[in-house]
Scaffold this motif. Structure first.
Motif, short mmCIF file in Angstrom:
data_model
loop_
_atom_site.label_atom_id
_atom_site.label_comp_id
_atom_site.label_asym_id
_atom_site.label_seq_id
_atom_site.Cartn_x
_atom_site.Cartn_y
_atom_site.Cartn_z
N ALA A 123 -3.92 3.24 -10.82
CA ALA A 123 -3.68 4.64 -10.63
C ALA A 123 -2.18 4.67 -9.34
CB ALA A 123 -5.16 5.05 -9.98
N TYR A 124 -2.81 3.90 -8.59
CA TYR A 124 -1.62 3.52 -7.64
C TYR A 124 0.02 3.67 -8.50
CZ TYR A 124 -3.87 5.01 -3.23
OH TYR A 124 -4.52 5.69 -1.89
N ARG A 125 -0.55 2.29 -9.27
CA ARG A 125 1.18 1.49 -10.40
C ARG A 125 1.54 2.77 -10.77
NH1 ARG A 125 -1.74 -3.17 -10.10
NH2 ARG A 125 -2.89 -2.66 -12.17
N SER A 154 -9.28 3.09 -12.24
CA SER A 154 -9.36 1.88 -11.18
C SER A 154 -8.04 2.48 -10.42
CB SER A 154 -8.53 0.35 -12.30
OG SER A 154 -7.81 -0.33 -11.13
N THR A 155 -8.57 1.93 -8.91
CA THR A 155 -7.58 2.74 -8.02
C THR A 155 -6.36 1.48 -7.85
OG1 THR A 155 -9.59 2.88 -7.11
CG2 THR A 155 -7.49 3.12 -5.58
N ALA A 156 -6.01 0.62 -8.23
CA ALA A 156 -5.10 -0.50 -8.28
C ALA A 156 -4.06 0.74 -9.28
CB ALA A 156 -5.35 -1.89 -8.30
N GLY A 167 -9.67 11.55 -5.84
CA GLY A 167 -9.50 10.64 -5.42
C GLY A 167 -8.64 10.02 -6.51
N SER A 168 -8.65 8.88 -6.76
CA SER A 168 -8.18 8.32 -7.95
C SER A 168 -9.02 8.75 -9.37
CB SER A 168 -7.63 6.87 -7.81
OG SER A 168 -9.45 6.24 -7.59
N GLY A 169 -9.67 9.51 -9.37
CA GLY A 169 -10.62 9.31 -10.47
C GLY A 169 -11.70 8.24 -11.26
N TYR A 216 0.77 -1.07 -0.28
CA TYR A 216 0.10 -0.15 0.14
C TYR A 216 0.93 1.20 0.16
CZ TYR A 216 -4.59 -2.20 1.09
OH TYR A 216 -5.42 -2.96 0.50
N HIS A 217 -0.42 2.09 0.07
CA HIS A 217 1.58 3.78 -0.42
C HIS A 217 0.60 4.52 1.79
CE1 HIS A 217 1.18 2.81 -3.94
NE2 HIS A 217 2.50 2.96 -4.21
N ASN A 218 1.60 5.58 2.23
CA ASN A 218 1.35 6.22 2.96
C ASN A 218 0.75 7.33 2.01
OD1 ASN A 218 1.60 5.10 5.07
ND2 ASN A 218 3.44 5.05 5.39
N GLY A 240 -11.98 -1.76 3.37
CA GLY A 240 -11.31 -0.87 2.26
C GLY A 240 -9.97 0.80 3.05
N ALA A 241 -9.20 1.01 2.13
CA ALA A 241 -8.37 2.27 3.06
C ALA A 241 -9.29 3.39 3.31
CB ALA A 241 -6.89 2.21 1.86
N ASP A 242 -9.98 3.62 1.84
CA ASP A 242 -10.84 4.64 2.88
C ASP A 242 -12.90 4.62 3.00
OD1 ASP A 242 -12.49 4.03 0.81
OD2 ASP A 242 -12.25 5.87 -0.36
C1 LIG Z 1 -7.42 6.83 -4.23
C2 LIG Z 1 -8.33 6.65 -2.76
C3 LIG Z 1 -7.30 8.45 -2.51
O1 LIG Z 1 -9.43 8.33 -1.55
O2 LIG Z 1 -9.62 6.93 -3.16
P1 LIG Z 1 -10.50 6.23 -4.12
O3 LIG Z 1 -9.94 8.02 -5.51
O4 LIG Z 1 -10.14 4.80 -4.79
O5 LIG Z 1 -11.52 6.48 -4.43
C4 LIG Z 1 -7.71 5.75 -1.93
O6 LIG Z 1 -7.08 5.39 -1.36
C5 LIG Z 1 -8.94 4.00 -1.97
O7 LIG Z 1 -9.08 3.31 -0.99
P2 LIG Z 1 -9.62 2.75 -0.86
O8 LIG Z 1 -10.41 2.79 -2.26
O9 LIG Z 1 -10.61 1.96 0.26
O10 LIG Z 1 -9.01 1.58 -1.75
P3 LIG Z 1 -8.29 -0.45 -0.92
O11 LIG Z 1 -9.76 -0.92 -1.99
O12 LIG Z 1 -8.42 -0.55 0.51
O13 LIG Z 1 -7.56 -0.59 -2.20
C6 LIG Z 1 -7.61 -0.97 -3.78
C7 LIG Z 1 -6.35 -1.05 -3.75
O14 LIG Z 1 -5.33 0.69 -4.32
C8 LIG Z 1 -4.13 0.43 -3.71
N1 LIG Z 1 -3.46 1.32 -2.29
C9 LIG Z 1 -5.27 2.29 -1.53
C10 LIG Z 1 -4.87 2.71 -0.87
C11 LIG Z 1 -3.20 2.79 0.03
N2 LIG Z 1 -3.21 3.72 1.04
N3 LIG Z 1 -2.27 2.28 -1.09
C12 LIG Z 1 -2.50 1.75 -1.70
O15 LIG Z 1 -0.83 1.31 -2.69
C13 LIG Z 1 -3.50 -0.98 -3.20
O16 LIG Z 1 -3.33 -2.15 -4.66
C14 LIG Z 1 -4.87 -1.90 -3.41
O17 LIG Z 1 -4.88 -2.80 -3.69
#
Ligand SMILES: C[C@@](CO)(OP(=O)(O)O)[C@H](O)COP(=O)(O)OP(=O)(O)OC[C@H]1O[C@@H](n2ccc(N)nc2=O)[C@H](O)[C@@H]1O
Ligand SMILES: Nc1ncnc2c1ncn2[C@@H]1O[C@H](COP(=O)(O)OP(=O)(O)O)[C@@H](O)[C@H]1O
Length: 268
Positions: free
Chosen positions: A178-180, A174-176, A240-242, A23-25, A131-133
């Motif tokens: 977006a983080y990659r 996709s959130t994953a 967020g991740s759009g 995950y990411h901080n 889920g993180a959020d």
């Molecule tokens: C990006 C954010 C920003 O608020 O929101 P969204 O755009 O999805 O709404 C959040 O971090 C999304 O949170 P959430 O959608 O609950 O994430 P999760 O289901 O826990 O994780 C989905 C994937 O995102 C990545 N992830 C999520 C949170 C985090 N702090 N680091 C990560 O790297 C991981 O690859 C994980 O497998």
């Protein structure tokens, strides 16, 4: 019992480091908005999930409400079976946290309906597993969020004097994924301080780290943000991740020219 899970926007999002758990901080501000699903739960002979409204990708068994049910059932084996009906209205894959909100509101509903006696902190702990959020939606009040985005400090942020408009273009992220695509970096100016400055200051200083690579791959989303500024937004950003983009305006803008290609929610 019926509840109305709400969406959120992220005002600013700094991704500061990659964690050993993959995950990411990050640091961000979560702000609740008035776009809602409808979630009804009634007692039943077997666990049933059905939904109406927007199409939810994936199997019903993977729906976050069902995951929430199994999570509670592990600790409360006497929990009766329920029939869950979700009317899906919050755009999906939008960065609005809709699935997480459904799960958090499901936990709160079950706690109240079946007298589970869970404290706010205990409900947040269950939500974090999903889920993180997700934990944010237990209270759904403006917060500065840090760590994985699942630790919070309440902030005084009241935007009710402004008009927030949310634009959902025909794009999904996709959130994953977006983080990659993002390169974490330490923050120069913490969002915790910047969010207290006047909105006029935000455009120059408050950013969403996902925008760089997502805008490169999706010129449509980049274009929506530019249009919101052209229509007079004080601040505009992808959430967020759009793929949704919000604008904060002094008064309701005329965005009729954008309505052909986007879904627009006024006064959220
Ligand atoms: C990006 C954010 C920003 O608020 O929101 P969204 O755009 O999805 O709404 C959040 O971090 C999304 O949170 P959430 O959608 O609950 O994430 P999760 O289901 O826990 O994780 C989905 C994937 O995102 C990545 N992830 C999520 C949170 C985090 N702090 N680091 C990560 O790297 C991981 O690859 C994980 O497998
Ligand atoms: N109740 C739910 N509502 C929406 N999506 C859900 C739900 N339960 C599980 N999902 C899954 O979560 C994915 C991301 O949904 P969502 O929370 O709307 O997006 P975002 O991460 O952009 O906020 C969807 O593609 C879907 O497969």
């Amino acid at each position: 019992m019926i509840v109305f899970p709400n969406a959120k926007i992220n005002i600013g999002l700094n991704i500061t480091e990659r964690r050993p758990d993959g995950y990411h901080n990050l640091e961000t501000v979560f702000y609740p908005i008035k776009i809602n699903d409808v979630l009804e739960v009634i007692e039943a002979d077997e666990l049933i999930f059905d939904y109406s409204g927007l199409d939810i990708p994936g199997d019903d068994a993977d729906n976050l409400c069902i995951k929430g049910y199994h999570l509670l059932k592990k600790d409360f084996p006497k929990l009766p079976a329920v029939k869950i009906h979700l009317h899906k209205n919050i755009p999906i894959g939008a960065g609005l946290g809709g699935g997480s909100s459904d799960a958090a509101f499901f936990i709160k509903l079950m706690n109240e309906k079946f007298g589970l006696g869970l404290s706010v902190d205990a409900m947040m702990d269950y939500a974090r597993v999903l889920g993180a959020d997700c934990a944010f939606f237990i209270e759904s009040k403006p917060v500065f969020a840090f760590d994985k985005g699942d630790e919070f400090e309440a902030i005084k942020l009241d935007l009710t004097a402004y008009q927030i408009v949310l634009v959902m273009p025909d794009a999904h992220v996709s959130t994953a994924e977006a983080y990659r695509g993002v390169k974490p970096a330490p923050v120069k100016e913490s969002l915790y301080d910047l969010i207290k400055t006047p909105i006029a200051n935000w455009k120059r200083h408050i950013k969403n780290d996902f925008e760089g690579h997502i805008f490169r791959d999706n010129p449509i989303i980049r274009g929506v943000k530019a249009e919101l500024y052209e229509h007079g937004a004080l601040y505009a950003s992808m959430s967020g991740s759009g793929a949704s983009v919000f604008g904060i305006f002094e008064s309701t803008p005329d965005l009729s020219a954008m309505e052909e290609y986007n879904q627009i929610f006024y006064n959220v």
